[in-house]
Design an enzyme around this catalytic site. Structure first.
Site, short mmCIF file in Angstrom:
data_model
loop_
_atom_site.label_atom_id
_atom_site.label_comp_id
_atom_site.label_asym_id
_atom_site.label_seq_id
_atom_site.Cartn_x
_atom_site.Cartn_y
_atom_site.Cartn_z
N LEU A 21 0.82 -1.21 0.00
CA LEU A 21 0.00 0.00 0.00
C LEU A 21 0.86 1.27 0.00
O LEU A 21 0.34 2.38 -0.07
CB LEU A 21 -0.91 0.01 1.24
N LYS A 71 15.57 -5.90 4.77
CA LYS A 71 15.78 -4.85 5.79
C LYS A 71 17.16 -4.94 6.45
O LYS A 71 17.75 -3.91 6.75
CB LYS A 71 14.68 -4.92 6.85
N ASN A 92 14.34 0.32 7.33
CA ASN A 92 13.19 0.31 6.41
C ASN A 92 13.15 1.57 5.57
O ASN A 92 12.26 1.73 4.74
CB ASN A 92 11.87 0.15 7.18
N ASP A 108 10.03 1.95 11.59
CA ASP A 108 9.06 0.97 12.11
C ASP A 108 8.82 1.20 13.60
O ASP A 108 7.69 1.02 14.09
CB ASP A 108 9.58 -0.46 11.90
N GLY A 140 5.71 -13.60 18.54
CA GLY A 140 6.46 -13.46 17.29
C GLY A 140 7.76 -12.71 17.55
O GLY A 140 7.81 -11.84 18.43
N ALA A 141 8.79 -13.06 16.80
CA ALA A 141 10.11 -12.46 17.06
C ALA A 141 10.89 -12.25 15.77
O ALA A 141 12.10 -12.41 15.74
CB ALA A 141 10.90 -13.35 18.03
P1 NAP Z 1 8.99 -12.38 9.96
O1 NAP Z 1 10.32 -11.74 10.19
O2 NAP Z 1 8.82 -13.36 8.86
O3 NAP Z 1 8.57 -13.09 11.36
C1 NAP Z 1 7.42 -13.89 11.44
C2 NAP Z 1 7.21 -14.39 12.86
O4 NAP Z 1 6.03 -15.21 12.86
C3 NAP Z 1 8.35 -15.24 13.43
O5 NAP Z 1 8.54 -14.93 14.77
C4 NAP Z 1 7.82 -16.67 13.25
O6 NAP Z 1 8.31 -17.58 14.21
C5 NAP Z 1 6.34 -16.47 13.48
N1 NAP Z 1 5.56 -17.55 12.84
C6 NAP Z 1 5.39 -17.75 11.52
N2 NAP Z 1 4.63 -18.84 11.31
C7 NAP Z 1 4.33 -19.34 12.55
C8 NAP Z 1 3.58 -20.46 13.00
N3 NAP Z 1 2.97 -21.30 12.14
N4 NAP Z 1 3.46 -20.65 14.33
C9 NAP Z 1 4.06 -19.81 15.19
N5 NAP Z 1 4.79 -18.73 14.84
C10 NAP Z 1 4.92 -18.50 13.52
O7 NAP Z 1 7.88 -11.28 9.73
P2 NAP Z 1 7.88 -9.72 10.15
O8 NAP Z 1 8.48 -8.91 9.08
O9 NAP Z 1 8.40 -9.61 11.53
O10 NAP Z 1 6.30 -9.43 10.13
C11 NAP Z 1 5.45 -9.94 11.13
C12 NAP Z 1 4.05 -9.38 10.95
O11 NAP Z 1 4.06 -7.96 11.10
C13 NAP Z 1 3.46 -9.66 9.55
O12 NAP Z 1 2.08 -9.92 9.69
C14 NAP Z 1 3.67 -8.35 8.82
O13 NAP Z 1 2.71 -8.16 7.81
C15 NAP Z 1 3.48 -7.35 9.96
N6 NAP Z 1 4.16 -6.07 9.74
C16 NAP Z 1 3.43 -4.93 9.78
C17 NAP Z 1 4.03 -3.71 9.61
C18 NAP Z 1 3.20 -2.46 9.65
O14 NAP Z 1 3.71 -1.38 9.31
N7 NAP Z 1 1.95 -2.54 10.08
C19 NAP Z 1 5.42 -3.61 9.41
C20 NAP Z 1 6.16 -4.80 9.39
C21 NAP Z 1 5.52 -6.02 9.56
P3 NAP Z 1 9.78 -18.21 14.09
O15 NAP Z 1 10.70 -17.12 14.57
O16 NAP Z 1 9.76 -19.38 14.97
O17 NAP Z 1 9.99 -18.53 12.63
#
Ligand code: NAP
Length: 292
Positions: A21, A71, A92, A108, A140-141
């Site tokens: 977006l 990133k 970012n 962020d 989440g991490a």
């Molecule tokens: P990421 O680095 O891929 O991290 C994903 C996280 O989800 C990891 O901690 C992962 O666990 C966990 N996960 C994935 N599948 C799982 C499962 N089946 N069961 C349990 N845990 C699971 O993603 P990210 O960039 O941090 O983004 C995370 C979220 O934030 C997304 O929904 C993204 O769209 C959102 N986001 C929003 C903004 C905003 O501006 N609003 C900005 C950035 C991100 P493991 O560590 O064990 O793999």
């Protein structure tokens, strides 16, 4: 007759990026503020960021946003970086420098702070709603959770970091400790998903930083008792994650405000002007409603 100046180039680099977006948000503000610039989505696969930045530099690009999976590489490739970007370990936002290199920032974290404040207002909930007086629970991490840890450390917000891979939750504690006052280490804990049920019962509010909603999944929710769940995702992913939480009595807010705010803070770094967050939020809501 003078030739009109070509619009300056800005954009977002990621893979995938077609769904982003950010062009809608930034081009809306550029038009509102009559700035002669254009913002595009640029699909760049993993490992190709350095080439893309070099080409963009040659084209006179002044700034880019960076999203998954680049990133961390963006921070490594930038010649200079803000303290926040270094603490979080990711950038970012990049700004072009006079010497042809790039300066890295991370919006962020302030975006999350702004979004969380709005979420509490929207939910009309205080941080201790639910009467538990418990800590914040971050599930989440990944990359987004790093920004959350930096903000909660800076706020000295008592926090539990819960993640499937516990080592990554422990890394968030390090980010928390780096931003918190010395001696506040005991205010954060790390745990694995086995402890999730217990932590959900005891926390005062939840931040979801997992990508579970993107695959239509959620977690098992105990009674919410009016507590807040703030999901960083938005659109269909947030709908999937938050619907069962709402059914269990949690007040739910998605991450669209954070998305707009992190974009707004990037815009301010590039153009020195604060854009209208509410206007962009309304445009995004309309676009998401029209998404099949
Ligand atoms: P990421 O680095 O891929 O991290 C994903 C996280 O989800 C990891 O901690 C992962 O666990 C966990 N996960 C994935 N599948 C799982 C499962 N089946 N069961 C349990 N845990 C699971 O993603 P990210 O960039 O941090 O983004 C995370 C979220 O934030 C997304 O929904 C993204 O769209 C959102 N986001 C929003 C903004 C905003 O501006 N609003 C900005 C950035 C991100 P493991 O560590 O064990 O793999």
């Amino acid at each position: 007759m003078t030739t009109p100046a070509l619009p300056q180039l800005y954009g977002v680099i990621g893979d995938p990026v077609a769904h982003s977006l950010s062009p809608l948000i930034h081009n809306g503000w550029l038009s509102d503020l009559e700035i002669n610039a254009h913002y595009v989505a640029m699909h760049v696969p993993a490992g190709k960021l350095a080439d893309a930045l070099e080409t963009l530099g040659q084209q006179g690009c002044k700034g880019v946003n960076i999203t998954l999976p680049h990133k961390q590489d963006a921070l490594a490739l930038a010649g200079t970086a803000s303290d926040a970007a270094r603490t979080i370990g990711a950038a970012n936002t990049l700004l072009s420098k006079m010497d042809g290199g790039w300066h890295a920032e991370n919006t962020d974290a302030p975006g999350f702070r702004h979004g969380l404040g709005q979420a509490f207002m929207e939910a009309e909930a205080g941080r201790d709603t639910g009467g538990s007086g418990g800590p914040a629970l971050v599930i989440g991490a990944g990359g987004a959770a790093m920004a959350v840890a930096a903000v909660f450390g800076g706020d000295q917000q008592s926090t539990v970091f819960c993640n499937r891979t516990i080592e990554k939750a422990e890394r968030l504690r390090d980010v928390y400790a780096e931003t918190a006052e010395p001696g506040t280490e005991s205010q954060s804990r790390a745990c694995g998903l086995a402890a999730l049920e217990e932590e959900l019962g005891a926390c005062s509010f939840v931040v979801n930083a997992t990508s579970l909603g993107h695959s239509g999944q959620s977690i098992d929710w105990p009674a919410g008792r009016g507590r807040l769940v703030y999901d960083l995702s938005y659109g269909k992913a947030a709908d999937a994650f938050l619907a069962p939480a709402r059914d269990a009595g949690w007040v739910t807010v998605d991450g669209l405000r954070m998305l707009v705010a992190q974009a707004g803070f990037s815009f301010k770094l590039w153009f020195g002007m604060e854009p209208d967050f509410d206007h962009a939020f309304a445009r995004c809501q309309t676009a998401l409603e029209m998404t099949p």
